[in-house]
Design an enzyme around this catalytic site. Structure first.
Site, PDB file in Angstrom:
ATOM      1  CD  GLU A  91      33.181  45.606  43.051  1.00 35.85           C
ATOM      2  OE1 GLU A  91      33.334  45.452  41.630  1.00 35.85           O
ATOM      3  OE2 GLU A  91      34.284  45.497  43.558  1.00 35.85           O
ATOM      4  NE  ARG A 143      33.223  46.482  38.845  1.00 37.07           N
ATOM      5  CZ  ARG A 143      34.011  45.875  38.126  1.00 37.07           C
ATOM      6  NH1 ARG A 143      33.661  45.322  37.040  1.00 37.07           N
ATOM      7  NH2 ARG A 143      34.955  45.071  38.899  1.00 37.07           N
ATOM      8  CG  ASP A 330      47.252  45.709  38.016  1.00 36.53           C
ATOM      9  OD1 ASP A 330      46.460  45.242  37.054  1.00 36.53           O
ATOM     10  OD2 ASP A 330      46.930  45.660  39.123  1.00 36.53           O
TER      11      ASP A 330
HETATM   12 CA    CA Z   1      44.332  44.541  36.587  1.00 36.01          CA
END
Ligand code: CA
Length: 719
Positions: A91, A143, A330
């Site tokens: 990522e 990342r 979420d």
């Molecule tokens: Ca989450």
């Protein structure tokens, strides 16, 4: 010493480069020597560089480079590539400075390459313990790095912030930023602002309490910390966040399971600094557990699912905007935050923008946090709209679940836009959003059981209703309101969004929902990887202009840079992450692909995916366990990683389930912990492991009976 490519005699000084250098008041001599990256360099970036996660502090992910453009992109070819030793998700955004490209892979490993030739200059492996993989909700990803002066910074999966010498990759200092006994992880890239390294953490699906910290870039001394949930003990933390909790935020929580775990709200990705207003904007994760009734008996639960503005010098609270008050789905607000000057009505405003996981695109005043506009960039149906007067979403009646009422809504937990960064072209005045339109289901568990150190979302398929006489037509009135309209929409879209009008200029639909981040360039191109293709789209029209077969899907955003007057485009390839773990792609080792005009390099073909052999179920030892109990345990502990088929082994197809001792050696003995499969001895007794094995063998038999086609599996498993 390695000769800096930018100081070589062959530098082709374009008029634009010269103009920019003069505008910055630099002489060419000064510009050619590496004085190290500082705030001024990040803010007023030379156009051939990529110095911070989103390139500049405002994180627009726009490079003015235009050698690769609509007319020339057809000649874009591979210049060089590098292979990595892990087949988990990639990522990272490469950072490029002074002819060196810095990137990271899964397991937080750092690499420095000669950005022109691809020669490896150094590599650093923080040796994250493999069993730490259990604590990562969404793969063991990283990342990327930050650079500042003579150092490179990486946040390791196990919670360390590590400073490396930029020239050698040797550690200069290392700080444990989290309680190592708790399931915190770090997956996000650090940012460096005013000599302070800013780093957050991840893990809001587990019992953790999110916060962000600032460390002195020189020596790693902690300078301030801001918590995004109150201290469950009711005590002050002695942190920058204390005042905000005392004044107004603590009372938005009340009692509930959050006190066991800490409430989540981890800032796991978005950190943006805007020098124009001298504020840091931080995006925070979901509140934990997801299920709001289990989590908390009252309130909005600040600062979960929020955008919070802090002073960089002290961490002092300035403003916040909560995108999803009392989140139950979420809907993290961690997506990439972008600062920009855009037209709002008749004036130009300094704003911060986010394409939120909940499907709304938010435009906030950067100085005050005032909501200027919020519109849906995908067909989100959990809320009708955002009320501009109150700043709150007007929720659809079906969205709040509880008891036997479940909600199936758009977006699901993967979001309308996840972490994959968007990009902004100031030329087009458009934001390019890698969006998806999948829906998801939410409901109460039959019974909530808090598990210390494990996944605790409080989700289930809804509590079963007591037996009752059947209604006419066979459907209860409850069910009639519980379901939104069917999904009739593509699963993914690249959306060119006008943030001033809050409307799409164009959309390109895809069948793939889990794709890469986005890069926009001065060559009027938008780079986005879809499936196995790395594609350049026309920034004005969305027309597909160029594509390259990457052999495996990429989810990372591309970066671009220039050396000796040549433009390069760099992309980390490797499927994984939250959506990748549930995908059907074979595991492929990570790769860095770097392109330039006229590039003729070839990356070797990956080995052909092989069909996994059928299990010899007749040879299975008869399990001593109970299938129903095993199904419940599997759902609670195993399904998050293994239940979706594909990326991590489908256990119903694993030879490990054939043998009692073999299965136990992995599940209790931790035989595969270095690959990321921790021992579950803290959660499962030996007889429960047999319950799980009984359930998996039953699944395997059902699979064999159905003779379902088997997805390809990569047998060459790296870590
Ligand atoms: Ca989450």
């Amino acid at each position: 010493m390695r000769k800096s490519p930018q100081s070589s005699g062959g530098l082709r000084v374009t008029k634009k480069v010269l103009g920019l250098a003069l505008a910055l008041g630099l002489t060419l001599g000064l510009g050619a020597c590496d004085r190290g990256v500082d705030g001024r360099a990040i803010e007023r970036q030379a156009e051939g560089e990529w110095l911070s996660y989103g390139r500049t502090y405002d994180e627009q992910r726009f490079s003015p480079l235009d050698e690769v453009n609509r007319e020339t992109v057809g000649k874009l070819g591979l210049a060089w590539h590098a292979e990595f030793d892990t087949d988990r998700g990639q990522e990272a955004t490469p950072i490029v400075h002074d002819g060196v490209l810095y990137t990271t892979t899964a397991w937080s490993k750092v690499y420095a390459f000669d950005a022109k030739t691809g020669k490896l200059l150094w590599a650093y492996d923080p040796k994250v313990p493999g069993e730490k993989g259990f604590d990562a909700c969404c793969d063991v990803v990283n990342r990327g790095v930050a650079i500042w002066k003579d150092k490179v910074y990486v946040g390791a999966l196990d919670g360390r912030l590590i400073a490396l010498d930029k020239k050698t990759g040797k550690p200069a200092w290392s700080i444990q930023t989290t309680d190592a006994k708790k399931p915190y992880t770090i997956t996000g890239a650090p940012r460096v602002v005013k000599g302070k390294v800013l780093i957050g953490n991840a893990g809001a699906e587990y019992p953790v309490r999110g916060y962000m910290s600032a460390y002195d870039a020189d020596d790693g001394k902690m300078l301030w910390r801001f918590h995004f949930t109150p201290n469950p003990t009711g005590q002050a933390d002695g942190a920058a966040s204390d005042k905000a909790f005392k004044d107004f935020a603590a009372k938005t929580w009340g009692e509930g399971a959050w006190k066991l775990g800490g409430g989540g709200a981890t800032p796991w990705d978005a950190i943006t600094y805007d020098p124009k207003v001298d504020l840091i904007f931080v995006g925070t994760g979901n509140a934990g557990p997801w299920n709001d009734d289990i989590r908390s008996d009252t309130g909005d639960n600040l600062f979960a699912t929020s955008i919070v503005a802090l002073k960089p010098d002290t961490g002092e609270y300035v403003w916040h905007y909560q995108t999803t008050p009392r989140d139950a789905w979420d809907y993290d607000a961690v997506q990439h935050l972008m600062a920009a000057d855009i037209a709002v009505g008749n004036e130009t405003r300094r704003v911060v923008m986010q394409a939120n996981k909940n499907g709304f695109f938010y435009v906030l005043d950067a100085r005050t946090g005032k909501l200027l506009s919020a519109e849906k960039f995908i067909p989100a149906n959990w809320a009708e709209r955002v009320d501009l007067a109150t700043g709150r979403p007007v929720e659809a009646p079906f969205a709040r679940y509880g008891g036997e009422k479940v909600s199936t809504q758009i977006p699901g937990a993967l979001g309308g836009h996840n972490w994959q960064p968007m990009a902004y072209s100031p030329k087009e005045r458009l934001v390019y959003i890698p969006a998806s339109t999948g829906r998801g289901g939410f409901g109460d568990p039959e019974k909530f059981e808090y598990l210390e150190g494990a996944w605790n979302t409080g989700m289930g398929g809804g509590r079963r209703p007591p037996p009752q006489p059947k209604q006419k037509g066979g459907q209860s009135p409850q069910a009639a309101v519980a379901l939104p309209p069917p999904l009739e929409h593509p699963r993914g879209e690249l959306v060119a969004w006008d943030p001033s009008t809050q409307k799409a200029r164009w959309r390109v639909p895809f069948k793939e929902s889990w794709r890469s981040g986005v890069l926009a360039t001065g060559g009027d191109l938008v780079f986005h990887a879809v499936g196995r293709e790395f594609v350049a789209f026309d920034a004005t029209t969305g027309k597909r202009l160029w594509a390259y077969d990457t052999q495996a899907p990429a989810i990372a955003p591309a970066a671009t840079y220039a050396i000796d007057g040549e433009q390069y485009v760099a992309l980390m390839v490797g499927y994984g992450g939250a959506g990748g773990m549930g995908g059907d792609q074979p595991r492929r080792r990570g790769r860095l692909l770097v392109f330039k005009l006229g590039g003729t390099a070839k990356a070797p073909l990956y080995p052909a995916a092989v069909q996994q052999a059928s299990l010899d179920l007749a040879s299975a030892e008869t399990p001593g366990g109970d299938i129903a109990r095993g199904a419940a345990r599997y759902g609670q502990l195993c399904g998050q990683c293994h239940g979706q088929g594909g990326y991590l082994p489908n256990l119903a197809r694993s030879p490990a389930i054939l043998s009692r001792d073999g299965f136990s050696a992995i599940v209790l003995g931790g035989a595969l912990k270095e690959r990321g499969m921790a021992s579950f001895a803290r959660f499962l007794k030996p007889e429960e492991v047999e319950d799980v094995r009984a359930f998996l063998l039953q699944q395997a038999k059902a699979d064999a009976a159905a003779a379902a086609p088997k997805p390809p599996q990569e047998l060459d498993h790296a870590r």
